[in-house]
Each structure stands twice: as C-alpha cells, then as structure tokens.
Design a protein around this motif. Structure first.
Motif, PDB file in Angstrom:
ATOM      1  N   TRP A 194       1.381   9.783  -1.974  1.00  0.00           N
ATOM      2  CA  TRP A 194       1.443   9.618  -3.428  1.00  0.00           C
ATOM      3  C   TRP A 194       0.300  10.340  -4.117  1.00  0.00           C
ATOM      4  O   TRP A 194       0.473  10.918  -5.196  1.00  0.00           O
ATOM      5  CB  TRP A 194       1.428   8.136  -3.789  1.00  0.00           C
ATOM      6  N   ASN A 195      -0.878  10.327  -3.496  1.00  0.00           N
ATOM      7  CA  ASN A 195      -2.012  11.056  -4.070  1.00  0.00           C
ATOM      8  C   ASN A 195      -1.732  12.557  -4.122  1.00  0.00           C
ATOM      9  O   ASN A 195      -2.047  13.220  -5.117  1.00  0.00           O
ATOM     10  CB  ASN A 195      -3.276  10.777  -3.257  1.00  0.00           C
ATOM     11  N   GLN A 196      -1.122  13.065  -3.074  1.00  0.00           N
ATOM     12  CA  GLN A 196      -0.792  14.490  -3.041  1.00  0.00           C
ATOM     13  C   GLN A 196       0.279  14.824  -4.074  1.00  0.00           C
ATOM     14  O   GLN A 196       0.213  15.864  -4.753  1.00  0.00           O
ATOM     15  CB  GLN A 196      -0.317  14.887  -1.640  1.00  0.00           C
ATOM     16  N   GLY A 211       1.530   2.364   5.312  1.00  0.00           N
ATOM     17  CA  GLY A 211       0.890   2.213   4.018  1.00  0.00           C
ATOM     18  C   GLY A 211      -0.127   3.302   3.749  1.00  0.00           C
ATOM     19  O   GLY A 211      -0.188   3.861   2.638  1.00  0.00           O
ATOM     20  N   ILE A 212      -0.956   3.622   4.737  1.00  0.00           N
ATOM     21  CA  ILE A 212      -1.974   4.669   4.582  1.00  0.00           C
ATOM     22  C   ILE A 212      -1.313   6.022   4.359  1.00  0.00           C
ATOM     23  O   ILE A 212      -1.723   6.804   3.491  1.00  0.00           O
ATOM     24  CB  ILE A 212      -2.889   4.702   5.819  1.00  0.00           C
ATOM     25  N   ILE A 213      -0.266   6.306   5.133  1.00  0.00           N
ATOM     26  CA  ILE A 213       0.467   7.566   4.957  1.00  0.00           C
ATOM     27  C   ILE A 213       1.068   7.643   3.558  1.00  0.00           C
ATOM     28  O   ILE A 213       1.013   8.680   2.883  1.00  0.00           O
ATOM     29  CB  ILE A 213       1.562   7.713   6.031  1.00  0.00           C
ATOM     30  N   GLY A 214       1.648   6.521   3.115  1.00  0.00           N
ATOM     31  CA  GLY A 214       2.233   6.487   1.780  1.00  0.00           C
ATOM     32  C   GLY A 214       1.201   6.704   0.696  1.00  0.00           C
ATOM     33  O   GLY A 214       1.442   7.426  -0.283  1.00  0.00           O
ATOM     34  N   CYS A 215       0.016   6.115   0.860  1.00  0.00           N
ATOM     35  CA  CYS A 215      -1.057   6.271  -0.116  1.00  0.00           C
ATOM     36  C   CYS A 215      -1.496   7.726  -0.225  1.00  0.00           C
ATOM     37  O   CYS A 215      -1.649   8.260  -1.331  1.00  0.00           O
ATOM     38  CB  CYS A 215      -2.240   5.385   0.292  1.00  0.00           C
ATOM     39  N   ILE A 259       1.612  -1.143  12.424  1.00  0.00           N
ATOM     40  CA  ILE A 259       2.606  -0.132  12.028  1.00  0.00           C
ATOM     41  C   ILE A 259       2.755  -0.112  10.513  1.00  0.00           C
ATOM     42  O   ILE A 259       2.796   0.954   9.884  1.00  0.00           O
ATOM     43  CB  ILE A 259       3.962  -0.416  12.705  1.00  0.00           C
ATOM     44  N   SER A 260       2.819  -1.294   9.924  1.00  0.00           N
ATOM     45  CA  SER A 260       2.954  -1.388   8.470  1.00  0.00           C
ATOM     46  C   SER A 260       1.745  -0.784   7.761  1.00  0.00           C
ATOM     47  O   SER A 260       1.886  -0.057   6.766  1.00  0.00           O
ATOM     48  CB  SER A 260       3.129  -2.855   8.064  1.00  0.00           C
ATOM     49  N   LEU A 261       0.541  -1.071   8.255  1.00  0.00           N
ATOM     50  CA  LEU A 261      -0.668  -0.514   7.648  1.00  0.00           C
ATOM     51  C   LEU A 261      -0.714   0.998   7.784  1.00  0.00           C
ATOM     52  O   LEU A 261      -1.142   1.703   6.861  1.00  0.00           O
ATOM     53  CB  LEU A 261      -1.911  -1.135   8.290  1.00  0.00           C
ATOM     54  N   LEU A 274       0.821  -1.207   0.000  1.00  0.00           N
ATOM     55  CA  LEU A 274       0.000   0.000   0.000  1.00  0.00           C
ATOM     56  C   LEU A 274       0.856   1.258   0.000  1.00  0.00           C
ATOM     57  O   LEU A 274       0.545   2.248  -0.672  1.00  0.00           O
ATOM     58  CB  LEU A 274      -0.926  -0.008   1.219  1.00  0.00           C
ATOM     59  N   ALA A 275       1.956   1.215   0.751  1.00  0.00           N
ATOM     60  CA  ALA A 275       2.849   2.370   0.828  1.00  0.00           C
ATOM     61  C   ALA A 275       3.472   2.703  -0.525  1.00  0.00           C
ATOM     62  O   ALA A 275       3.701   3.870  -0.849  1.00  0.00           O
ATOM     63  CB  ALA A 275       3.946   2.112   1.859  1.00  0.00           C
ATOM     64  N   LEU A 276       3.724   1.663  -1.327  1.00  0.00           N
ATOM     65  CA  LEU A 276       4.361   1.881  -2.634  1.00  0.00           C
ATOM     66  C   LEU A 276       3.363   1.900  -3.791  1.00  0.00           C
ATOM     67  O   LEU A 276       3.717   2.310  -4.892  1.00  0.00           O
ATOM     68  CB  LEU A 276       5.395   0.783  -2.894  1.00  0.00           C
TER      69      LEU A 276
END
Length: 246
Positions: free
Chosen positions: A232-234, A225-229, A220-222, A158-160
C-alpha cells in the motif's frame, strides 16, 4: 528520509490529538460490543451451548470494522459530507507537495501515521476485550490461544490498513465516503457465501484455525500484513508521483 517521515508524522499526530481521543472512545464502545459477541461465539463453538447469537455481526466487527482502526475515523473529514466537495486531504497533500519534501517521504509519513493509529487503537480494542471476557471464555480458549487470535486478526488489519491513507491522499473526498459502503456490501456478500459453504462464520473459522495451528497461523497473518503494508505504501507513492495537485 526515514527521520523526516517520522518527524512529519509526529507533528500531524500531535495536531490531531482531539480526533484521536474521540476515536479511542468509540473504539472502546466497539470493543465492549465485540466482547459479548466473541464470548457467545466461543460458548457455541466449544461449549456446544444451544443458543442463538449473531455470528453475522461478529464477522462485521472483525472483517469490516477492525480495518478502520488504522484511520482516525472520528476526524472531521470522515464525519462531514463537506469532505466530498472540499477534499481536505487532497488540499493538505497539495500543500505538502509545494514544499521541498520528497514524495517517498510524504508517502512514508502517511504510512507511519496509519501504523501509529493502528497499533494504538488495536491495543485499546483488544485490551478492552481481554479484560471484558469471562473466566468461562478462557476455559475454552487459553490465554496463549487468545493472543494468537489477536495477532491473527491484527495481521489482517495491517494488510488492509494501508488502504486508508491511499484512499485519503490518493483519491478524493467523494471516494473516501463512497468506498466504505461499497466495501461493506462486498464483504456482506463474501460472508454470506462463506457461511453457506462452510457453515461457520469467519471468526468461528479463525478460532478453529487458532486451535489447530497455533502461532503458525498468526505468523502467516502477520507476514501477509507486513507485505500488504509495504504494498500500500508503494501504491500510494506511485499515485502521488503521477497525480497533479495544482
């Protein structure tokens, strides 16, 4: 904006159903191959069975391949080198930009398509693995720990995952085809260094983390992932605002 983005994403997903179907078929094949590697990894790590398996390849599958589950990688632009000159994603975005659709809506719709693809393909990928693993595997890794393992790697993907729509609509066809080779090269270097320093592959290390920390490591991984998502949208939104599609 939210409803418009969802409507646009649904419309494009329906138009891409053939490519999505073929992507799912290839995902099943990748999962079957990964199942054997994961089985061997656990046997060596926890059952201490003295045999050789390709720990480098299982890292490739999880670190290098799972992020591609966020893309419809069996679609024409990914399969044809004509994309380098024709830039179909850029042309599509140029068409959207000619319509009265806000940039944020366009970027959000790309993210929704990525999320729909990621969730569906990841579900196929891990479901095939779960059904393919033997009882011996679950004697060493409990079903709960395996679920933690899945969410840990889903958070990584999700992060990538947002990187895919950014490359598709924020760059060019040339970058779309060159980037995977560059990333694989970088990942191979990182994997070799990590293995040299720790004597474990990344997947083996993640299994040990699952044993030691349980759901904490998955959450922590999720979160990452949410922060990364969102990030990337921004980045895609900013890129579309600055880019001239004329």
């Amino acid at each position: 904006m939210l409803q418009q983005a969802i409507w646009l994403a649904k419309k494009e997903v329906r138009q891409s159903w053939v490519a999505i179907l073929f992507t799912a078929v290839v995902t099943v094949l990748l999962a079957l191959f990964t199942t054997q590697l994961l089985e061997q990894s656990v046997r060596k790590l926890f059952a201490m069975e003295p045999f050789f398996y390709n720990s480098f390849m299982i890292d490739i599958m999880f670190i290098g391949i799972t992020p591609s589950l966020a893309a419809i990688f069996m679609s024409g632009p990914y399969l044809s080198y004509r994309t380098i000159n024709e830039d179909p994603y850029v042309k599509r975005m140029a068409f959207f930009r000619s319509l009265p659709i806000p940039i944020k809506t366009l970027a959000l719709s790309r993210t929704f398509i990525m999320l729909a693809t990621l969730i569906s393909m990841s579900s196929v990928f891990y479901m095939i693995i779960a059904f393919g693993l033997s009882d011996t595997f679950f004697q060493n890794i409990t079903p709960n720990e395996f679920l933690v393992f899945i969410f840990f790697w889903f958070g990584y993907t999700l992060a990538l995952g947002g990187f895919n729509p950014f490359i598709e609509y924020g760059t060019s066809g040339k970058v779309l085809h060159i980037t995977p080779f560059v990333l694989i090269g970088v990942l191979i270097i990182i994997m070799v260094i990590f293995r040299y320093l720790s004597n474990y592959s990344f997947v083996e290390w993640s299994l040990l983390l699952v044993k030691d920390f349980g759901w904490v490591i998955a959450l922590i991984s999720l979160l990452v992932g949410i922060i990364g998502c969102f990030s990337w949208n921004q980045l895609l939104t900013n890129r579309l605002l600055k880019r001239d599609f004329l």
